[in-house]
Write a protein that holds these residues in place. Sequence first.
Motif, PDB file in Angstrom:
ATOM      1  N   MET A   1       1.268  -1.044   0.154  1.00  0.00           N
ATOM      2  CA  MET A   1       0.181  -0.399   0.102  1.00  0.00           C
ATOM      3  C   MET A   1       0.960   1.366  -0.089  1.00  0.00           C
ATOM      4  O   MET A   1       1.829   1.742   1.040  1.00  0.00           O
ATOM      5  N   ASN A   2       0.598   2.479  -0.534  1.00  0.00           N
ATOM      6  CA  ASN A   2       1.765   3.029  -1.182  1.00  0.00           C
ATOM      7  C   ASN A   2       0.764   4.717  -0.904  1.00  0.00           C
ATOM      8  O   ASN A   2       0.158   4.497  -2.274  1.00  0.00           O
ATOM      9  N   ILE A   3      -0.043   4.795  -0.152  1.00  0.00           N
ATOM     10  CA  ILE A   3      -0.957   5.994   0.030  1.00  0.00           C
ATOM     11  C   ILE A   3      -0.369   7.648  -1.259  1.00  0.00           C
ATOM     12  O   ILE A   3      -1.044   7.317  -1.509  1.00  0.00           O
ATOM     13  N   GLU A   4       0.412   7.635  -0.423  1.00  0.00           N
ATOM     14  CA  GLU A   4       1.533   8.818  -0.923  1.00  0.00           C
ATOM     15  C   GLU A   4       1.359   8.763  -2.326  1.00  0.00           C
ATOM     16  O   GLU A   4       0.590  10.271  -3.288  1.00  0.00           O
ATOM     17  N   LYS A   5       1.509   7.782  -2.898  1.00  0.00           N
ATOM     18  CA  LYS A   5       1.977   7.892  -4.505  1.00  0.00           C
ATOM     19  C   LYS A   5       0.378   7.618  -4.833  1.00  0.00           C
ATOM     20  O   LYS A   5       0.013   8.053  -6.468  1.00  0.00           O
ATOM     21  N   ASN A   6      -0.345   6.723  -4.582  1.00  0.00           N
ATOM     22  CA  ASN A   6      -2.156   7.020  -5.146  1.00  0.00           C
ATOM     23  C   ASN A   6      -2.878   8.444  -5.060  1.00  0.00           C
ATOM     24  O   ASN A   6      -3.798   7.826  -6.387  1.00  0.00           O
ATOM     25  N   ILE A   7      -2.377   8.658  -3.839  1.00  0.00           N
ATOM     26  CA  ILE A   7      -2.598   9.801  -3.676  1.00  0.00           C
ATOM     27  C   ILE A   7      -2.300  11.288  -5.307  1.00  0.00           C
ATOM     28  O   ILE A   7      -3.302  11.788  -5.498  1.00  0.00           O
ATOM     29  N   GLU A   8      -0.757  10.657  -5.746  1.00  0.00           N
ATOM     30  CA  GLU A   8      -0.448  11.639  -6.525  1.00  0.00           C
ATOM     31  C   GLU A   8      -1.216  11.685  -8.006  1.00  0.00           C
ATOM     32  O   GLU A   8      -1.422  12.183  -8.652  1.00  0.00           O
ATOM     33  N   GLN A   9      -1.155  10.507  -7.910  1.00  0.00           N
ATOM     34  CA  GLN A   9      -2.229   8.838  -8.896  1.00  0.00           C
ATOM     35  C   GLN A   9      -2.934   9.989  -9.485  1.00  0.00           C
ATOM     36  O   GLN A   9      -3.905  10.892 -10.620  1.00  0.00           O
ATOM     37  N   ILE A  10      -3.841  10.292  -8.565  1.00  0.00           N
ATOM     38  CA  ILE A  10      -5.333  10.622  -7.989  1.00  0.00           C
ATOM     39  C   ILE A  10      -5.214  11.750  -8.648  1.00  0.00           C
ATOM     40  O   ILE A  10      -6.091  12.467  -9.696  1.00  0.00           O
ATOM     41  N   LEU A  11      -4.880  12.737  -8.551  1.00  0.00           N
ATOM     42  CA  LEU A  11      -5.157  14.241  -8.306  1.00  0.00           C
ATOM     43  C   LEU A  11      -4.054  14.202  -9.963  1.00  0.00           C
ATOM     44  O   LEU A  11      -4.619  15.516 -10.620  1.00  0.00           O
ATOM     45  N   GLU A  12      -3.427  13.474 -10.436  1.00  0.00           N
ATOM     46  CA  GLU A  12      -2.378  14.427 -11.841  1.00  0.00           C
ATOM     47  C   GLU A  12      -3.846  13.821 -12.689  1.00  0.00           C
ATOM     48  O   GLU A  12      -4.142  14.864 -13.736  1.00  0.00           O
ATOM     49  N   ASP A  13      -4.389  12.505 -11.937  1.00  0.00           N
ATOM     50  CA  ASP A  13      -5.796  12.073 -12.909  1.00  0.00           C
ATOM     51  C   ASP A  13      -7.459  13.167 -13.064  1.00  0.00           C
ATOM     52  O   ASP A  13      -7.873  13.843 -14.158  1.00  0.00           O
ATOM     53  N   ILE A  38      -5.874   6.400   8.547  1.00  0.00           N
ATOM     54  CA  ILE A  38      -6.792   8.197   7.860  1.00  0.00           C
ATOM     55  C   ILE A  38      -5.644   9.195   8.538  1.00  0.00           C
ATOM     56  O   ILE A  38      -5.727   9.843   8.118  1.00  0.00           O
ATOM     57  N   GLN A  39      -5.564   8.322   9.488  1.00  0.00           N
ATOM     58  CA  GLN A  39      -3.919   9.825   9.696  1.00  0.00           C
ATOM     59  C   GLN A  39      -2.975  10.010   8.510  1.00  0.00           C
ATOM     60  O   GLN A  39      -3.015  10.569   8.375  1.00  0.00           O
ATOM     61  N   LYS A  40      -2.558   8.555   7.897  1.00  0.00           N
ATOM     62  CA  LYS A  40      -1.728   8.686   6.765  1.00  0.00           C
ATOM     63  C   LYS A  40      -2.261   9.614   5.835  1.00  0.00           C
ATOM     64  O   LYS A  40      -1.709  10.524   5.446  1.00  0.00           O
ATOM     65  N   LEU A  41      -3.413   9.451   5.758  1.00  0.00           N
ATOM     66  CA  LEU A  41      -3.811  10.155   4.637  1.00  0.00           C
ATOM     67  C   LEU A  41      -4.338  11.953   4.728  1.00  0.00           C
ATOM     68  O   LEU A  41      -3.446  12.603   4.315  1.00  0.00           O
ATOM     69  N   PHE A  42      -4.696  12.081   5.998  1.00  0.00           N
ATOM     70  CA  PHE A  42      -4.205  13.396   6.712  1.00  0.00           C
ATOM     71  C   PHE A  42      -3.062  14.118   6.340  1.00  0.00           C
ATOM     72  O   PHE A  42      -2.837  15.231   5.920  1.00  0.00           O
ATOM     73  N   ASP A  43      -2.399  13.177   6.574  1.00  0.00           N
ATOM     74  CA  ASP A  43      -0.657  14.216   6.479  1.00  0.00           C
ATOM     75  C   ASP A  43      -0.070  14.063   5.420  1.00  0.00           C
ATOM     76  O   ASP A  43       0.463  14.368   5.093  1.00  0.00           O
ATOM     77  N   CYS A  44      -0.987  13.138   4.243  1.00  0.00           N
ATOM     78  CA  CYS A  44      -0.850  13.859   3.686  1.00  0.00           C
ATOM     79  C   CYS A  44      -1.674  14.705   2.383  1.00  0.00           C
ATOM     80  O   CYS A  44      -1.735  15.175   0.854  1.00  0.00           O
ATOM     81  N   GLY A  45      -2.142  15.136   3.518  1.00  0.00           N
ATOM     82  CA  GLY A  45      -3.046  16.153   2.666  1.00  0.00           C
ATOM     83  C   GLY A  45      -4.237  16.777   2.760  1.00  0.00           C
ATOM     84  O   GLY A  45      -5.412  17.008   1.934  1.00  0.00           O
ATOM     85  N   ILE A  46      -5.104  14.930   2.714  1.00  0.00           N
ATOM     86  CA  ILE A  46      -6.378  14.596   2.393  1.00  0.00           C
ATOM     87  C   ILE A  46      -7.582  15.156   3.517  1.00  0.00           C
ATOM     88  O   ILE A  46      -6.988  14.867   4.726  1.00  0.00           O
ATOM     89  N   LYS A  47      -7.303  15.884   3.550  1.00  0.00           N
ATOM     90  CA  LYS A  47      -9.164  16.601   4.601  1.00  0.00           C
ATOM     91  C   LYS A  47     -10.693  15.965   3.937  1.00  0.00           C
ATOM     92  O   LYS A  47     -10.757  16.391   5.434  1.00  0.00           O
TER      93      LYS A  47
END
Length: 229
Positions: A1-13, A38-47
Amino acid sequence: MNIEKNIEQILEDIEKYSPNPSAVKLLAVTKYVDTDTIQKLFDCGIKNIGENKGQVIRDKAKYFAEKKIDDICWHFIGSLQSNKIKYISEYISLIHSVNKISLAREIDKKAKECGRIISILLEINISGEESKEGYSYENLLEDLPEYFELKNIEIKGLMTMAPLTDDENILRKVFAGLREKKDELNKKYFSYQSDGKILTELSMGMSNDYKIALEEGATIIRIGTKLFE
Ligand SMILES: *Cc1c(COP(=O)(O)O)cnc(C)c1O
């Protein structure tokens, strides 16, 4: 699981597929994961965090409130029972799944008790599948005048669930259909309201179909699986 990379991909999309990327929110659906994730998501800027069970969202929200993390926006995306509204009414940012006037009345009542205006989306069953929740457009029109009487809710837009299929044509038709309903409702009904507020949000698209939803004007994509793979 690489949350940071997945978020980046979705934001690019979002940048790539949406005609208006700055209007789009990525809603992380966390029904599969615990508060550490959820804390990890939050740390990656997801609100924006979405859950589909009253008690679960209450417990998770409480955990973060106790940690003094108070800038998470909690979204309710599931089928909501009237007797569970009390678990979310004080802090919920948006309820996506309002599909009955009786539910709207209860939300309005609880909002008033908390001294809040609660933002909601109206759920429409565009595909017409019997297994899906959500208003038919005709039934929504019947209830609409009563919605305009409820002063402690604010209708921000529409939500739909697409059918489970890989058929891009079917998916696109559903998402375009929701956008057309929003435009029609604004033109025929909302623009005549005294507060002048129109529908702006389209909550549509999940892990398997969000790119098509973005192309068709989604402003909130609800992503679970793809964040955690
Ligand atoms: C679970 C769920 C999602 C997320 O689905 P994924 O396919 O895991 O991205 C989106 N919307 C609703 C209403 C859900 O219940």
